[in-house]
Write an enzyme that holds these catalytic residues in place. Structure first.
Site, mmCIF file in Angstrom:
data_model
loop_
_atom_site.group_PDB
_atom_site.id
_atom_site.type_symbol
_atom_site.label_atom_id
_atom_site.label_comp_id
_atom_site.label_asym_id
_atom_site.label_seq_id
_atom_site.Cartn_x
_atom_site.Cartn_y
_atom_site.Cartn_z
ATOM 1 N N GLY A 220 0.810 -1.223 0.000
ATOM 2 C CA GLY A 220 0.000 0.000 0.000
ATOM 3 C C GLY A 220 0.840 1.268 0.000
ATOM 4 O O GLY A 220 0.363 2.345 -0.351
ATOM 5 N N CYS A 269 -13.277 -3.476 5.739
ATOM 6 C CA CYS A 269 -14.682 -3.369 6.136
ATOM 7 C C CYS A 269 -15.583 -4.209 5.230
ATOM 8 O O CYS A 269 -16.768 -3.930 5.086
ATOM 9 C CB CYS A 269 -15.139 -1.911 6.109
ATOM 10 S SG CYS A 269 -14.395 -0.924 7.411
ATOM 11 N N GLY A 270 -15.025 -5.236 4.596
ATOM 12 C CA GLY A 270 -15.868 -6.164 3.836
ATOM 13 C C GLY A 270 -15.983 -5.842 2.354
ATOM 14 O O GLY A 270 -16.846 -6.395 1.670
HETATM 15 C C1 SPV Z 1 -6.544 -0.723 1.543
HETATM 16 O O1 SPV Z 1 -5.948 -0.597 2.626
HETATM 17 O O2 SPV Z 1 -7.570 -0.096 1.251
HETATM 18 C C2 SPV Z 1 -6.045 -1.659 0.551
HETATM 19 C C3 SPV Z 1 -4.690 -2.136 0.695
HETATM 20 O O3 SPV Z 1 -6.729 -1.943 -0.403
HETATM 21 S S1 SPV Z 1 -3.561 -0.920 0.347
HETATM 22 O O4 SPV Z 1 -2.970 -1.211 -0.916
HETATM 23 O O5 SPV Z 1 -2.628 -0.941 1.452
HETATM 24 O O6 SPV Z 1 -4.236 0.374 0.305
#
Ligand code: SPV
Ligand code: MN
Length: 613
Positions: A220, A269-270
């Site tokens: 992320g 959150c699903g």
């Molecule tokens: C999120 O945290 O909303 C994700 C994973 O989908 S990330 O790539 O870390 O944002």
């Protein structure tokens, strides 16, 4: 063929020079040249998306121990450092020449860019720089945004290959627009993980469409096309008239009819499991671009893979994902546990605890948590049997409705529909509050204001964003209906009032409402399902009885909590000058409806006392 910049030409071996020579755009080549000079790698590898190039990247991730083999030849596991398990809000800076309101961590642009540039200087000495070319959204499409990823991490580029459409071919011709550029270095690595996480920085320069990320591996923070692109895309969307959103896309089936919905939910959150509901049709699970085309909203998934939360995935609750994880699909697991036999395990997989293993924190012993709560799996969508045939359609899918959800223990009912577009956008989308989760570093389970589930990604004035969003719903033939869902409602004993599989029912109801198939109860906060309509759906879809008492508990309107919530939201927005009066007016109308209803029915309203429309 164009001449390569001299320093780039000198840095490439013959094979990579041939690949670089085919790149059409001079600016792209000058960027590669510039970051080659800045980062000083020993070599440059141009990923042209061929099988051989991708194989090379996978081998690199394994040989440098960023990925470890499992007993399944196509599956590997990656560990991020123990302090590098999630997005780092505190060291992520969205920067622009113009002041942006409502942004956490707004930093002085020059300072933030200078700092990250100085961290990148010489950072790839002795290493190899990988350059990859991708598209956000389908190719041959008006939705397409081209993007370049520069990284020294085989894991990052391997992930990108699973998650994004390789678009080297697109870059060999004139581009439809200036590409996004992402520059990443994991920095110094010790035992396969970034060592200098205290110097971790993510800087997103929205004016230039460039983002930098350094001294981190967590996807992320590092996979440019994911959440770094989302910040750039939100800002670009305001200028160009589209929406880039933290949204799933799903097709809901009803006796041969299929209607598509997009849904914004905060992380953990699903969202992914909603995109993968049994019997429905998967288009995307994380980020969507929505455009208005001939009076209709159409949406595409920017990704072609899933970087999904693995915590709690078991054969009963998420059978589709479970089966994919146990198939011959190519997968990178991250921050789960690896047993000595090469089996991958995680929290809540529904099996007996392993005897031994290693995980993100090192050697695992019984009694410790098996995986990080933000452990994930990375896999391409073509492995999913429920993948919608339209998922890669360059024209996108038509959006029949938009759904907003959050982790809300005490206020919203499980499902409701707004009175109209603007009401839904403001009173549902712009009013999401959600308990924080392990998807970001820091304290979990704290109630957070998280409008449209993009708190972390908002890169424009919040008032401008909302105005753009409201305007987006005008001049449409049949504007999508807007819904709010809540999978996390609890009773006064702190027990969840709904089960994971119930979301299937809420979505069947949403599909029927969007096609004007069923009546609903008019309440102060929106339209809600009748007991009878849900009871029929529970029986038909889940073969389950649905007690009336449970319905009353789930759908009683908690007027006082709703009032408190609306006032909190009004107070949040009062902090921002850019927020227009119509936003406050829509919120005030909701408050007024609640007050009137409270006069008549009291602080908790049994939905069955209200009229059906
Ligand atoms: C999120 O945290 O909303 C994700 C994973 O989908 S990330 O790539 O870390 O944002
Ligand atoms: Mn996400």
């Amino acid at each position: 063929m164009i001449d390569l910049p001299i320093s780039l030409s000198n840095a490439l071996d013959n094979e990579n020079k041939l690949k670089a020579n085919k790149i059409y755009d001079n600016e792209v080549l000058s960027w590669i040249s510039k970051f080659n000079e800045l980062c000083s790698p020993a070599r440059i590898f141009i990923n042209s998306g061929t099988e051989a190039d991708i194989e090379y990247i996978k081998k690199k991730a394994l040989s440098e121990k960023e990925e470890l083999p499992t007993r399944n030849k196509l599956q590997t596991i990656h560990f991020d450092g123990i302090r590098d398990q999630a997005r780092d809000r505190d060291h992520t800076y969205i920067v622009s020449e113009s002041k942006i309101e409502g942004i956490k961590n707004y930093a002085n642009k020059q300072q933030a860019v200078d700092e990250v540039m100085s961290l990148l200087r010489g950072i790839m000495k002795g290493k190899e720089m990988l350059v990859g070319f991708y598209s956000l959204g389908p190719k041959n499409s008006d939705f397409l945004i081209p993007a370049i990823q520069i990284t020294d991490s085989g894991y990052v580029m391997h992930s990108e290959e699973l998650l994004y459409r390789n678009a080297y071919d697109v870059f060999t011709k004139p581009l439809n627009r200036r590409p996004f550029l992402f520059v990443h270095s994991e920095g110094e690595v010790e035992n396969g993980v970034s060592k200098n996480v205290d110097k971790r920085r993510v800087v997103i320069d929205v004016d230039n469409g460039i983002a930098y990320s350094v001294n981190t591996q967590y996807a992320g923070n590092t996979i440019g096309l994911k959440k770094l692109a989302l910040r750039l895309g939100i800002s670009m969307g305001i200028k160009e008239g589209f929406l880039m959103e933290h949204m799933l896309l799903v097709g809901i089936n009803n006796d041969g009819r299929r209607s598509y919905f997009s849904g914004a939910y905060p992380s953990l959150c699903g969202k992914t499991s909603t995109a993968m509901m049994p019997g429905e049709s998967l288009v995307g699970d994380d980020i969507a671009i929505l455009r208005k085309v001939n009076g209709e909203i159409r949406g595409v998934n920017t990704d072609k893979g899933v970087f999904g939360v693995i915590d709690g995935i078991n054969s009963t609750d998420d059978p589709i994902i479970w089966n994919v994880l146990h198939s011959q699909a190519e997968i990178i697991y991250s921050n789960a546990l690896l047993t000595p036999e090469g089996i991958v395990r995680w929290n809540g997989d529904g099996l007996n605890d392993p005897d031994a293993g290693i995980n993100f924190a090192g050697k695992w012993k019984q009694g410790m948590q098996i995986s990080n709560s933000n452990a994930r799996f990375t896999v391409s969508l073509h492995n999913f049997p429920n993948l919608d045939p339209e998922y890669d359609n360059p024209a996108g899918v038509p959006i029949k409705g938009i759904v907003y959800g959050g982790r809300d223990y005490d206020t919203w009912v499980p499902v409701q529909e707004s009175f109209n577009w603007a009401h839904g956008v403001i009173v549902y989308g712009a009013s999401i509050e959600s308990q924080s989760t392990a998807a970001t570093l820091g304290k979990s389970d704290v109630r957070e204001f998280n409008p449209m589930a993009i708190l972390d990604f908002l890169s424009v004035n919040i008032g401008d964003y909302l105005k753009h969003y409201i305007d987006f719903g005008t001049n449409l033939k049949d504007p999508p209906k807007i819904f709010a869902v809540n999978y996390f409602l609890k009773d006064d004993q702190n027990k969840y009032l709904t089960e994971k599989s119930d979301k299937r029912i809420w979505f069947k109801w949403i599909e029927m409402r969007s096609n004007n198939d069923v009546g609903a109860i008019e309440t102060p906060t929106g339209y809600m399902p009748t007991y009878e309509s849900l009871n029929q759906l529970f029986l038909k879809v889940l073969n389950k009885s649905y007690p009336k008492e449970l319905y009353i508990k789930q759908f009683s309107i908690r007027v006082d909590n709703n009032l408190q919530k609306i006032r909190r939201i009004i107070n949040y927005y009062k902090n921002y000058k850019s927020v227009t009066t119509d936003v406050f007016q829509i919120l005030a109308e909701q408050e007024k409806r609640l007050l009137v209803a409270k006069e008549q029915y009291g602080g908790i309203i049994n939905p069955e006392l209200l009229p059906i429309k």
